[in-house]
Write a protein that holds these residues in place. Structure first.
Motif, short mmCIF file in Angstrom:
data_model
loop_
_atom_site.label_atom_id
_atom_site.label_comp_id
_atom_site.label_asym_id
_atom_site.label_seq_id
_atom_site.Cartn_x
_atom_site.Cartn_y
_atom_site.Cartn_z
N LEU A 5 0.82 -1.21 0.00
CA LEU A 5 0.00 0.00 0.00
C LEU A 5 0.85 1.27 0.00
N GLU A 6 2.03 1.16 0.60
CA GLU A 6 2.92 2.33 0.61
C GLU A 6 3.36 2.67 -0.81
N ALA A 7 3.72 1.62 -1.57
CA ALA A 7 4.12 1.84 -2.96
C ALA A 7 2.92 2.29 -3.79
N LEU A 8 1.74 1.75 -3.47
CA LEU A 8 0.53 2.16 -4.18
C LEU A 8 0.26 3.65 -3.97
N ARG A 9 0.42 4.10 -2.73
CA ARG A 9 0.22 5.53 -2.46
C ARG A 9 1.25 6.38 -3.20
N THR A 10 2.48 5.91 -3.21
CA THR A 10 3.53 6.64 -3.94
C THR A 10 3.19 6.71 -5.42
N PHE A 11 2.70 5.59 -5.97
CA PHE A 11 2.32 5.58 -7.39
C PHE A 11 1.20 6.58 -7.66
N LEU A 12 0.20 6.62 -6.79
CA LEU A 12 -0.92 7.54 -7.00
C LEU A 12 -0.45 9.00 -6.93
N LEU A 13 0.43 9.29 -5.97
CA LEU A 13 0.90 10.66 -5.82
C LEU A 13 1.74 11.09 -7.02
N ARG A 14 2.59 10.19 -7.48
CA ARG A 14 3.42 10.53 -8.64
C ARG A 14 2.57 10.62 -9.92
N LYS A 15 1.53 9.80 -9.97
CA LYS A 15 0.65 9.84 -11.13
C LYS A 15 -0.07 11.18 -11.22
N LEU A 16 -0.40 11.74 -10.07
CA LEU A 16 -1.06 13.05 -10.07
C LEU A 16 -0.18 14.12 -10.70
#
Length: 1012
Positions: free
Chosen positions: A457-468
């Motif tokens: 989930l930590e990597a998932l959150r990082t992915f979402l933030l970078r995707k933004l």
């Protein structure tokens, strides 16, 4: 590599380029100029830029067969050096593009020149500046030629390899300017970089100063070289000034050429690398190493079978080696060292025996050439960098791969490879950052499922933030969904940290606080894209009240924020709420809504905030102030509401009666009434025209002060309301001195003032309880304070009937004396009036007998005709008057005389408009009433009673007063004429006739001859 498209293309440039001057033995090019050397001693120059061509025979004057050994052309295509070999030995020539004949370099006679290094930074079309020539015997010479001199300026010996004499095959000189060198401790100078190769060694020379001094220094220090044993025919070193982005920066790099890469075709392989002349990599011996990223391309990579194939010639582009092997040119990528294509040449039958002889390059034009014994082939670069991103990607040089990508799809492939590599190495956070940059080759859902499947989930959150960060502003729906998902992941992370560590809240350096700060920063950045209702529900469901308040503050939902601070009721929370209210974006309605709660929580801070905001309406804060005032307060406590109301009244000059009434009521409830009295005595409306002196309700103030038993305040209010009797009556109960002061305030009503003083006197007389004589003396003393307003007879009724007259003897005598003085004064005034009346009667009697004597020649002051002119049809004789009326006239004591009509005309013309109209109106009325009463011949009225006051007499009297009250020549009327113009409006046309105009039409004028 994309095999469908060529990187280089081959075209036949010239089939029979030697023009039957022999076979091609060597070739050089520069700036679209090609110079060929032939086997018969000719050099042929082709200028493709100008479309011209000419040849020069260098074998003239030499016996036997002569052949051109080598030719050299500078990058600008203007200067050329050629070496001829034959039976008589070697001889070197220099020729210029503008010279019809070459120049023999006699200093080099017998020496075979193998290499020439041009000074690319200083060379011009008219001067070579310093150049270096390398000979077959391992010697280096310096030479300079100016076109205008038609000969070389000098040729100097520079250097010779004495220990290991070997032939210089090719070399390069690269002077470099700079202002400071660390090791030499100088401020400016010129550093030279020289590279030279022999069959097995590559030498490098560097130094500051002149070329002669640089090479002279190597007599005392070792020469730096790189040795690669082995043999190969036709060795050469190629230092290529291939400019990056040469199409756009061509001219720039022509002025300041710099070698970027070099490649040495040695017997072992191709030794190549980059050149950085700004690097400061010094060796212990003082030499500067300017070669970087060195590598050796082994020839084994060029052959398919077991036999080792070595190229006979080469050229170097930005990314590739062009290697001549047999009659083919193999194009080898310099980075991957892979063969990408082979170039074929259309060789004629007569050249097939020798095949392709060599390659050369034109650095200025960005072209390459191949030649056989008769023909020239042009090798053009089509698009050699198109697949470089793949080359770097295969080598895992991701930064270089991204730099060479041309479209988003290529970049996506580079990012995907990086992401997959990081994911395989379990570097999930790094993988998430790379996945977020991919837009096309992998879907968003596929990436998220990858991380969800492994519970990262930590990597998932990082992915979402970078995707933004990669989404455009137009993708509003996707941005909102991803931001909401990231919010939930943040909240989940925060709660998990709390469950894992109970002390996380107290430890300010814990991961919990770090994530909180990161989450708040995220909400601050995403406040405009997060859905307000959804986000608040999430924060509320996770119990994150502080974050809910923070987000509400970001969304400017200040009512929620303030309500939270008020509900907490902790120390300093009210101040936080007030800080929110002080923001410019907060509605004033919230100030009024939360005022009652805030003033009860922290009265001092609340009032200070109110005073700081001068735009507030104090009337709307009355409810909050009354609620605070209803609470009990310590005796010495500062009343914050009174402080605010005083600020409104004195500083803001508030005129609201409600504010003034509230302040007055708070003053009335205080034990000390000094503030109340000061407030009542202030005249807040003083200086305003037709404005009130105070803004509170005096009736309300009176009722309030009576209720609170503030007697002095009541006295002031009674006086202010002109209720002086009530004011004095109440003041007598407090202090007789106060009553006397109130009685003195009445100045315009003498009767009322006397009545008030009688009230005070009655009180004083009845109040005294001492001895009777003492009471009388005090009463008499009181009379003196009234300044004569009261007499002894006024206060006698207040004493008892049995009081002895002896006690008032002195006061009564004094009063009688005053009356006597008044009687005497009245008698004197009556005598003066009688004498004045007698004087008036005498003056009236004298006026009836007053007359004036007029000479018969007296003229009217206006018309200048005689005053005694007979009117009508009567004529004046020489010594007498015929019987008949005279014209009416006026005579003034000063001696001036005027006809009545002339006087009227003069006065009306000089008087102001209203007075003139009045005079004319009186004259008109007299005319309407008929003729005047009969007058005698002297102009006096006929005998008639003085008391007769007919209407005509009254009008005539008014007319006399209007025009004859004073002489118009001696009185005020003459003084007023100073302000009148010399030319009256009605005289304008007449005065214009006096103007002197130029004679404009002389042709129409008649000329009169005057006899002399």
């Amino acid at each position: 590599m994309d095999q469908g498209r060529q990187v280089f293309a081959v075209d036949l440039l010239e089939r029979y380029a030697t023009k039957n001057r022999g076979m091609i033995t060597c070739m050089a090019s520069g700036n679209d100029v090609i110079v060929l050397g032939t086997s018969k001693g000719w050099i042929i120059r082709h200028d493709f830029g100008l479309g011209s061509s000419y040849d020069i025979d260098l074998s003239v004057g030499r016996t036997g067969d002569q052949s051109i050994h080598k030719v050299f052309v500078d990058p600008g295509g203007s200067h050329c050096v050629a070496t001829v070999t034959g039976v008589g030995g070697a001889e070197t020539f220099y020729t210029h593009a503008k010279w019809p004949k070459p120049r023999v370099l006699s200093r080099l006679k017998g020496l075979l020149v193998n290499a020439v290094a041009w000074n690319k930074q200083q060379i011009t079309e008219v001067s070579t500046k310093e150049i270096i020539l390398g000979t077959q015997d391992g010697q280096l010479f310096e030479m300079a030629v100016d076109e205008k001199d038609k000969r070389e300026k000098y040729i100097k010996f520079l250097f010779e390899l004495e220990e290991l004499p070997e032939a210089f095959m090719d070399l390069q000189v690269l002077p470099f300017y700079f202002l400071l060198m660390e090791t030499a401790n100088i401020s400016s100078g010129m550093r030279y970089y020289v590279m030279a190769v022999t069959p097995t060694r590559l030498y490098s020379f560097t130094g500051i100063g002149t070329l002669e001094s640089v090479f002279a220094s190597y007599k005392e220090r070792a020469v730096r070289f790189m040795e690669l044993p082995g043999e190969i025919p036709n060795r050469q070193v190629l230092i290529t000034l291939y400019e990056r982005n040469h199409k756009a920066e061509l001219h720039f790099f022509i002025k300041q050429r710099r070698a970027v890469h070099f490649a040495w075709l040695s017997g072992t392989g191709i030794y190549h690398g980059g050149l950085n002349f700004g690097a400061q990599h010094s060796n212990p011996n003082g030499d500067e190493n300017f070669v970087e990223s060195k590598a050796l391309l082994d020839y084994s990579k060029l052959s398919d079978g077991t036999e080792l194939v070595k190229p006979s010639s080469m050229a170097l582009s930005e990314y590739h080696f062009l290697l001549l092997i047999g009659n083919k040119v193999k194009v080898v990528n310099r980075i991957s060292e892979q063969i990408i294509e082979e170039l074929q040449f259309d060789i004629s039958a007569d050249s097939a025996s020798r095949g392709i002889i060599g390659l050369c390059s034109d650095a200025s034009a960005g072209l390459f050439y191949a030649y056989d014994q008769n023909s020239i082939f042009q090798v053009s670069v089509i698009d050699e960098s198109r697949d470089m991103w793949k080359v770097h990607l295969d080598l895992k040089d991701y930064a270089a791969a991204l730099a060479n990508c041309r479209d988003p799809l290529q970049r996506d492939q580079v990012y995907l490879v990086q992401a997959e590599a990081a994911f395989a190495n379990k570097e999930y956070l790094r993988a998430a950052s790379f996945y977020a940059k991919v837009n096309y080759v992998i879907s968003f859902e596929e990436v998220t499922l990858k991380f969800i499947s492994i519970n990262e989930l930590e990597a998932l959150r990082t992915f979402l933030l970078r995707k933004l960060d990669t989404l455009s502003k137009d993708d509003k729906c996707q941005i909102t969904m991803i931001s909401t998902w990231a919010t939930e992941l943040y909240l989940d992370k925060i709660n998990r940290l709390l469950l894992e560590d109970d002390t996380a809240i107290e430890n300010r350096n814990s991961e919990y606080h770090s994530v909180i700060q990161e989450f708040r920063a995220f909400m601050s950045d995403s406040k405009d894209v997060l859905d307000e209702a959804t986000t608040m529900k999430l924060l509320e469901s996770y119990g994150r009240v502080e974050e809910l308040v923070y987000f509400a503050n970001l969304k400017e939902q200040y009512e929620i924020v303030i309500h939270h601070y008020i509900q907490v009721k902790g120390q300093g929370e009210a101040k936080k709420a007030l800080e929110v209210l002080q923001k410019s974006s907060v509605s004033e309605e919230l100030q009024y809504k939360f005022a009652p709660e805030l003033i009860m929580l922290d009265a001092y801070e609340t009032v200070e905030a109110w005073m700081a905001n001068k735009n507030l309406n104090p009337r709307r804060l009355i409810t909050a102030m009354m609620r605070y005032s209803s609470e009990p307060h310590a005796k010495n406590e500062t009343h914050e509401v009174i402080k605010y109301l005083e600020f409104c009244v004195h500083q803001l000059h508030n005129e609201d009666p409600g504010i003034h009434n509230l302040l007055l009521s708070l003053y009335a409830k205080q034990e000390d009434d000094s503030a109340l009295l000061r407030f009542l005595q202030c005249k807040f409306g003083k200086g305003r025209e037709n404005g009130p002196e105070f803004f509170y309700d005096p009736k309300y103030a009176l009722r309030l002060c009576l209720k609170e038993k503030r007697s002095r305040a009541c006295v002031h209010i009674y006086s202010m309301m002109s209720m002086h009797e009530e004011a004095v009556a109440l003041a007598l109960q407090i202090d007789p001195e106060l009553a006397m002061a109130e009685a003195d305030k009445v100045e315009d009503d003498e009767d009322l003032r006397k009545k008030l003083w009688l009230m005070i006197a009655k009180h004083v007389v009845k109040q005294e309880k001492g001895a009777k004589r003492e009471n009388i003396r005090k009463a008499i003393a009181f009379l003196k304070e009234t300044d004569g307003l009261l007499k002894i007879e006024d206060i006698l009724p207040f004493f008892p009937d049995f009081a002895l007259i002896d006690d008032f003897k002195e006061a009564i005598c004094s009063s009688l004396e005053d009356y006597n003085k008044q009687i005497e004064q009245l008698k004197e005034e009556m005598n003066d009036a009688t004498r004045g009346a007698d004087n008036i009667r005498n003056d009236i009697s004298a006026l009836t007998q007053r007359y004036a004597v007029i000479d018969r020649e007296e003229e009217c002051g206006v018309c200048k005709r005689k005053i005694l002119t007979i009117t009508g049809d009567f004529r004046m004789a020489q010594s007498y008057f015929s019987a008949g009326p005279l014209a009416p006239f006026y005579v003034f004591p000063c001696g001036h005389s005027f006809h009545a009509q002339c006087l009227i005309t003069h006065v009306t013309s000089c008087a102001h408009e209203e007075q003139a109209e009045h005079i004319l109106d009186l004259q008109k009325q007299l005319t309407l009433l008929g003729s005047e009463p009969p007058r005698n011949i002297n102009g006096n009225r006929s005998d008639e009673p003085i008391t007769s006051t007919t209407t005509a007499d009254k009008l005539r009297s008014e007319l006399d007063d209007a025009i004859a009250s004073e002489c118009p020549f001696c009185g005020e009327l003459m003084i007023n004429e100073i302000s009148l113009p010399f030319i009256k409006p009605e005289e304008t046309q007449h005065s214009a006739s006096w103007d002197l105009r130029p004679q404009t039409n002389l042709a129409n004028q008649r000329t009169i001859s005057l006899p002399i």
